[in-house]
Design an enzyme around this catalytic site. Sequence first.
Site, PDB file in Angstrom:
ATOM      1  N   CYS A   5      10.189  -9.287   4.093  1.00  0.00           N
ATOM      2  CA  CYS A   5      10.881  -8.226   3.332  1.00  0.00           C
ATOM      3  C   CYS A   5      12.147  -7.726   4.022  1.00  0.00           C
ATOM      4  CB  CYS A   5       9.936  -7.062   3.067  1.00  0.00           C
ATOM      5  SG  CYS A   5       8.476  -7.537   2.138  1.00  0.00           S
ATOM      6  N   ASN A  19       7.439  -4.560  -5.651  1.00  0.00           N
ATOM      7  CA  ASN A  19       7.972  -4.953  -4.340  1.00  0.00           C
ATOM      8  C   ASN A  19       8.429  -6.409  -4.452  1.00  0.00           C
ATOM      9  OD1 ASN A  19       8.229  -5.943  -1.716  1.00  0.00           O
ATOM     10  ND2 ASN A  19       6.539  -4.724  -0.901  1.00  0.00           N
ATOM     11  N   HIS A  39      13.984  -0.645   1.435  1.00  0.00           N
ATOM     12  CA  HIS A  39      13.158  -1.696   0.840  1.00  0.00           C
ATOM     13  C   HIS A  39      12.085  -1.046  -0.026  1.00  0.00           C
ATOM     14  CE1 HIS A  39      10.304  -4.779   0.188  1.00  0.00           C
ATOM     15  NE2 HIS A  39       9.471  -4.398   1.134  1.00  0.00           N
TER      16      HIS A  39
HETATM   17  O1  UT7 Z   1       6.853  -5.101   1.740  1.00  0.00           O
HETATM   18  C1  UT7 Z   1       6.640  -4.796   3.091  1.00  0.00           C
HETATM   19  C2  UT7 Z   1       5.237  -4.784   3.459  1.00  0.00           C
HETATM   20  N1  UT7 Z   1       4.354  -4.155   2.512  1.00  0.00           N
HETATM   21  C3  UT7 Z   1       4.196  -2.826   2.436  1.00  0.00           C
HETATM   22  O2  UT7 Z   1       4.900  -2.059   3.040  1.00  0.00           O
HETATM   23  C4  UT7 Z   1       3.016  -2.306   1.644  1.00  0.00           C
HETATM   24  C5  UT7 Z   1       2.268  -1.308   2.471  1.00  0.00           C
HETATM   25  N2  UT7 Z   1       0.961  -0.930   1.986  1.00  0.00           N
HETATM   26  C6  UT7 Z   1       0.718  -0.296   0.803  1.00  0.00           C
HETATM   27  O3  UT7 Z   1       1.614  -0.117   0.002  1.00  0.00           O
HETATM   28  C7  UT7 Z   1      -0.658   0.215   0.560  1.00  0.00           C
HETATM   29  O4  UT7 Z   1      -1.428   0.077   1.711  1.00  0.00           O
HETATM   30  C8  UT7 Z   1      -1.400  -0.474  -0.618  1.00  0.00           C
HETATM   31  C9  UT7 Z   1      -0.771  -0.058  -1.931  1.00  0.00           C
HETATM   32  C10 UT7 Z   1      -1.386  -1.966  -0.462  1.00  0.00           C
HETATM   33  C11 UT7 Z   1      -2.853  -0.018  -0.642  1.00  0.00           C
HETATM   34  O5  UT7 Z   1      -2.896   1.376  -0.741  1.00  0.00           O
HETATM   35  P1  UT7 Z   1      -3.826   2.218   0.231  1.00  0.00           P
HETATM   36  O6  UT7 Z   1      -3.698   3.616  -0.187  1.00  0.00           O
HETATM   37  O7  UT7 Z   1      -3.429   1.874   1.647  1.00  0.00           O
HETATM   38  O8  UT7 Z   1      -5.261   1.687  -0.082  1.00  0.00           O
HETATM   39  P2  UT7 Z   1      -6.274   0.947   0.892  1.00  0.00           P
HETATM   40  O9  UT7 Z   1      -5.803  -0.413   1.242  1.00  0.00           O
HETATM   41  O10 UT7 Z   1      -6.659   1.876   1.990  1.00  0.00           O
HETATM   42  O11 UT7 Z   1      -7.520   0.788  -0.056  1.00  0.00           O
HETATM   43  C12 UT7 Z   1      -8.242   1.904  -0.564  1.00  0.00           C
HETATM   44  C13 UT7 Z   1      -9.188   1.398  -1.621  1.00  0.00           C
HETATM   45  C14 UT7 Z   1      -9.971   0.170  -1.195  1.00  0.00           C
HETATM   46  O12 UT7 Z   1     -11.281   0.263  -1.736  1.00  0.00           O
HETATM   47  P3  UT7 Z   1     -12.511   0.678  -0.812  1.00  0.00           P
HETATM   48  O13 UT7 Z   1     -12.561  -0.393   0.242  1.00  0.00           O
HETATM   49  O14 UT7 Z   1     -12.153   2.028  -0.275  1.00  0.00           O
HETATM   50  O15 UT7 Z   1     -13.645   0.665  -1.767  1.00  0.00           O
HETATM   51  C15 UT7 Z   1      -9.239  -0.961  -1.857  1.00  0.00           C
HETATM   52  O16 UT7 Z   1     -10.074  -2.070  -2.140  1.00  0.00           O
HETATM   53  O17 UT7 Z   1      -8.430   0.996  -2.752  1.00  0.00           O
HETATM   54  C16 UT7 Z   1      -8.816  -0.306  -3.143  1.00  0.00           C
HETATM   55  N3  UT7 Z   1      -7.717  -0.977  -3.804  1.00  0.00           N
HETATM   56  C17 UT7 Z   1      -7.520  -0.887  -5.127  1.00  0.00           C
HETATM   57  N4  UT7 Z   1      -8.205  -0.223  -6.087  1.00  0.00           N
HETATM   58  C18 UT7 Z   1      -7.729  -0.332  -7.344  1.00  0.00           C
HETATM   59  C19 UT7 Z   1      -6.750  -1.758  -3.259  1.00  0.00           C
HETATM   60  N5  UT7 Z   1      -5.916  -2.176  -4.237  1.00  0.00           N
HETATM   61  C20 UT7 Z   1      -6.372  -1.654  -5.394  1.00  0.00           C
HETATM   62  C21 UT7 Z   1      -5.944  -1.733  -6.730  1.00  0.00           C
HETATM   63  N6  UT7 Z   1      -6.657  -1.044  -7.670  1.00  0.00           N
HETATM   64  N7  UT7 Z   1      -4.863  -2.433  -7.118  1.00  0.00           N
END
Ligand code: UT7
Length: 341
Positions: free
Chosen positions: A120, A292, A262
Site C-alpha cells: 500500500c 482500500n 492511504h
Molecule cells: O492497507 C494497509 C494495510 N491495511 C490496513 O491498514 C487495515 C487495518 N485493519 C483494519 O482495517 C481492521 O483491523 C479490520 C477492518 C480489518 C478489522 O477490524 P477490527 O475492528 O480490527 O476487527 P478484528 O479483526 O479485531 O475482528 C473483530 C471481530 C472478529 O470476530 P471475533 O473473533 O471477535 O468473533 C472478526 O472475525 O470481527 C470479525 N470480523 C467481521 N465481522 C463481520 C472481521 N471482519 C468482519 C466482517 N464482518 N467483514
Amino acid sequence: MNTRYNPSGGRTAVLCGLGTWLPPGVVTNDDLAQQLNTSDEWIRVRTGIRQRHIADPSMATSDLAVEAAARALRSAGTSSVDAVILATTTPDHTCPATAPLVASRLGLAAAAAFDVAAVCTGFLYALAAATGLISAGLAHSALVIGAETYSAILDPEDRSTRAIFGDGAGAVVLRAGVAGEDGALGPFDLGSDGSGADLIMVPSGGSRQPFSPRAPQTSDPYFRMQGTAVFRAAAEAMAGSARTVLDQTGWPDSQPDLLVAHQANLRIVHAVADRLRLPRKRCAVNIDRVGNTAGASIPLALAHAVDAGQLRPGTRVLLTAFGGGLTWGSCALRWPRITPG
Ligand code: UT7
C-alpha cells in the site's frame, strides 16, 4: 533512520498530469453480506466502506494501469515519457514485471520500465524513485502508476479482507522542474520494518514457499492480513512519517491544507489526522466509494479531492501511506494547475 529527501532549491520532479480508472463492476456491502457472514453495518462502522469496484476476472492489473495511465498522459498533454514505474501488489505475472507491458501498450516502448513492490506504500515509493531519476538527470519525465486487482488474490471465504479491498488504478505524470514551484515533489520520508513482514503476506507462490500443484493443501496463495496489529501500526507510522515531512516544509504551523492518506480504513485516516492535530474535515476521503485499493489508493484519493473541490492550485498537500513490508512513506507538494483525465 528513514530515507529522507528535501530538494530545497534544486532540480526535482513536478507533478503535471493525473488520471484514474475504476472497473465498472461495483460490489456493495449488502452484496457481500449475501455471500459471507457479514453486514453492511459492520463494514460501514468498522471501516467507512460502502462499496468497492471489482474488475471482471478477464482483466489483469496491466489493463487497469493502461486505462489510468492513458488518462494521465492526456491530462499532462504529452505522449512520451522517459520512465514508467508501476506500483502494484498484484502484477500480471511473478515474472516479468508489468510496467514494460504497460509501457509497450501505451506506445512508450523505449522508456525505462519497472515495478515497485511496497504494497500500500507502493505509490509513494514509486513517486520517490521517479523523483530520484529526474533529480539525478537520468530522466526528464516519468509516468508513475498505482494499479491493483486485489480481487485476484483475496480468499473468497475471508470476510475481513474481502470487506476492505477493491480494484482500481491511478497515475501521475512527472516532469523535471525546480523545488518551490507548484507541483514540485518533496520533502519525502520513506521507511520500513521487515520484522513485521508476516502481518501482511501472500504466503505461497514465491521462492520461500513455491506453489506446488501436487500438494495444494500445503499452499496458501491468498492475501493474509492480521488486521488489528496492522491497524495500530498504520496510524502510528503514517502520523510519524507525515510529521517528519511537515516539519521540513516551512508551511504555516507545519500543517497541510489537505491530508491525502492511504485509504486503509476511515478510522485509520481519522486517527492519523487526530495525531497530527489536524481537523478531520481536512482529510481526503473516498474509501466509502472504492474501499482500500492499496497501491492505487493515493492517486484515486487525489482525483476524488479535485472533484470534491478540496484540491485547488496552490493547496498544500501531504501524502502519506502505510502497507505490507512493513513500509511507510510521506511526501509534500503544493497542488499544481492541472485538469485530471
Ligand atoms: O492497507 C494497509 C494495510 N491495511 C490496513 O491498514 C487495515 C487495518 N485493519 C483494519 O482495517 C481492521 O483491523 C479490520 C477492518 C480489518 C478489522 O477490524 P477490527 O475492528 O480490527 O476487527 P478484528 O479483526 O479485531 O475482528 C473483530 C471481530 C472478529 O470476530 P471475533 O473473533 O471477535 O468473533 C472478526 O472475525 O470481527 C470479525 N470480523 C467481521 N465481522 C463481520 C472481521 N471482519 C468482519 C466482517 N464482518 N467483514
